[in-house]
Design a protein around this motif. Structure first.
Motif, PDB file in Angstrom:
ATOM      1  N   SER A 100      33.759  51.694  61.948  1.00  0.00           N
ATOM      2  CA  SER A 100      32.367  51.518  62.386  1.00  0.00           C
ATOM      3  C   SER A 100      31.420  52.519  61.731  1.00  0.00           C
ATOM      4  N   THR A 101      31.937  53.661  61.301  1.00  0.00           N
ATOM      5  CA  THR A 101      31.076  54.689  60.697  1.00  0.00           C
ATOM      6  C   THR A 101      30.366  54.192  59.438  1.00  0.00           C
ATOM      7  N   LEU A 104      27.301  51.991  60.379  1.00  0.00           N
ATOM      8  CA  LEU A 104      26.113  52.692  60.847  1.00  0.00           C
ATOM      9  C   LEU A 104      25.353  53.326  59.692  1.00  0.00           C
ATOM     10  N   SER A 435      23.004  47.489  62.026  1.00  0.00           N
ATOM     11  CA  SER A 435      23.453  48.505  63.004  1.00  0.00           C
ATOM     12  C   SER A 435      24.175  47.849  64.168  1.00  0.00           C
ATOM     13  N   TYR A 438      27.875  48.268  64.105  1.00  0.00           N
ATOM     14  CA  TYR A 438      28.380  49.528  64.676  1.00  0.00           C
ATOM     15  C   TYR A 438      28.496  49.406  66.193  1.00  0.00           C
TER      16      TYR A 438
END
Length: 494
Positions: A100-101, A104, A435, A438
């Motif tokens: 997920s990093t 983002l 986003s 994320y």
């Protein structure tokens, strides 16, 4: 020739454009001038599109690389991911944190990357953005061969992979300057599709290379480390080609200007934020599930490891991004016929049903049902990407016409203003939508940590999709066009 010149029969003062293979600064660029376009502008635009697609495809490939790499790192000797194939909650949580990093970071970079093109030029910034991909690839290739490397180092490398996500905005902004209005949609569609396919491409190629690496060495931790290294370094030559190609052959348009005023007005328009919310549901789902899908399959269906050909193909995770990428143009096409808002409502309703089917597949421990349900979700998210994007210019155009009629303004000027605001809004909506990928993965991670199950997250997704369908109906389908209830904006002189 311009319309005025064509009407008078006089010769255009615009010099005939000469196409060159080698890149350069273009001090004059007038693609909407037919004489200019046909004399060489068309060839130059297509040349830049080819190199842009190549660079953007690599950006998506590196952006999503962690989605596949994490599934093998536990077997490569990294304790924080050990037991992922057995559903270890800690390993699943760490894997989702790593995947997920990049999502983002990529989302955050989309807006500044858009403004970088007018400032630095398309050629220089395409080369720079491609060169940035070398840092996460070479870094991962180095540190994956040191099993004692702590997780925070890989978190930094995962964040740096997010630069690949920013490439989408700079690439789209750059190509939009090269093509005339009548051909811009097709060019941007090709550019976007080429990038999105990088996700499926990576999820197909990486497992094959990791398997090849373990066969060359041995099916032990060292073999998996070699396989991961091979799967990462394979992109380096292509990145170098992208850098060289951009510097050697791409052009920069000196007259390209950032439309800051339209961005400011778009930010004050409530439709920008409504559509951002809806795009979280479509593109956020596509990119979020694309990153998480390999991890979800491995954690929930560990017995697939016994079927060699399926694991070699990454448990078929690449199919999700593949069908989602190809269904996106269909979403725009069918929205032209039935309406973007109506199509978006159908999409969100279908996505809610797909979430219920995914949970049914988990409960029945049926991989075929689970895979089919997920593929349905990916297809619908792709269609939704196309239908929501189709809604944006329609919304801004309808509101501009209403404002112009109420205030006695010229409709042509109002339409031109709406087009610029819609273009600015798309940049904002795209960043916020990304986003959502994320947020989606974090919901999975928190559900796994707190409930030791993915079901709460999927119930939440189903509920969110139904809310998004309701918002679409409330804002855009309660009457023939619901913009009448939205306060008018200053469309004049934008």
């Amino acid at each position: 020739m311009t319309a005025a010149v064509a009407a008078t029969g006089q010769q255009s003062d615009t010099p005939v454009f000469t196409h060159q293979k080698k890149g350069r600064w273009l001090d004059h660029w007038e693609p909407d001038n037919t004489e200019f376009w046909e004399s060489g502008g068309k060839l130059t635009a297509r040349k830049n599109l080819i190199f842009s697609v190549f660079a953007e495809n690599l950006g998506f490939s590196i952006w999503v690389i962690w989605g596949t790499v994490v599934t093998s790192m536990g077997l490569a000797g990294f304790d924080f991911l050990a037991g992922l194939g057995k559903g270890n909650p800690t390993a699943v949580s760490n894997a989702l944190l790593l995947t997920s990093t990049p999502t983002l970071v990529g989302a955050a970079l989309r807006i500044p990357y858009t403004f970088a093109i007018p400032k630095f030029g398309g050629r220089a910034f395409t080369a720079f953005s491609a060169a940035m991909l070398l840092i996460p690839t070479l870094g991962l290739a180095y540190f994956v061969n040191h099993p004692g490397t702590p997780m925070w180092v890989f978190m930094i490398l995962a964040a740096l992979a997010g630069f690949g996500g920013g490439n989408f905005s700079s690439s789209m902004a750059n190509i939009s300057f090269f093509f005339p209005e009548g051909k811009k949609g097709a060019a941007l569609g090709i550019n976007a599709a080429g990038g999105n396919l990088g996700v499926a491409q990576t999820q197909l190629v990486l497992p094959l290379l990791i398997t090849l690496g373990t066969h060359i060495m041995a099916k032990d931790a060292a073999g998996y480390r070699f396989g991961i290294t091979l799967s990462v370094l394979v992109w380096v030559p292509f990145i170098l080609i992208a850098i060289f190609g951009a510097l050697r052959y791409m052009d920069s348009i000196g007259t390209a200007k950032a439309d800051g005023k339209s961005y400011k007005l778009a930010l004050t328009n409530k439709h920008t934020w409504v559509m951002s919310f809806l795009y979280i549901g479509t593109f956020g789902s596509f990119i979020g599930f694309s990153f998480a899908f390999p991890t979800l399959i491995k954690a929930n269906f560990p017995d697939l490891a016994k079927i060699g050909w399926i694991t070699t193909l990454g448990n078929l995770a690449f199919l999700g991004a593949l069908v989602g990428s190809f269904s996106r143009p269909f979403g725009g096409w069918i929205s032209d016929k039935v309406g973007g808002a109506k199509m978006t409502i159908y999409v969100f309703g279908g996505m809610a049903i797909a979430c219920v089917l995914i949970m049914a597949g988990l409960k029945a421990k049926s991989f075929p049902l689970y895979l089919i349900a997920f593929l349905l979700l990916f297809v619908l998210s792709g269609i939704g990407n196309g239908s929501t994007y189709r809604m944006i210019p329609s919304i801004f155009n309808a509101e501009a016409k209403k404002y112009a009629a109420e205030h006695g303004l010229d409709l042509v000027d109002a339409a031109a203003s709406a087009k610029r605001q819609a273009g600015a809004a798309i940049g904002v909506i795209g960043a916020i939508g990304a986003s959502g990928g994320y947020l989606l993965q974090q919901a999975l991670r928190l559900s796994n940590i707190n409930f030791h199950s993915m079901n709460p997250a999927f119930w939440a997704y189903a509920g969110a999709f139904l809310v998004m369908a309701a918002v679409t109906w409330f804002c855009y389908l309660r009457s023939s066009f619901a913009v009448a209830r939205v306060p008018s904006l200053a469309y004049a002189n934008v």
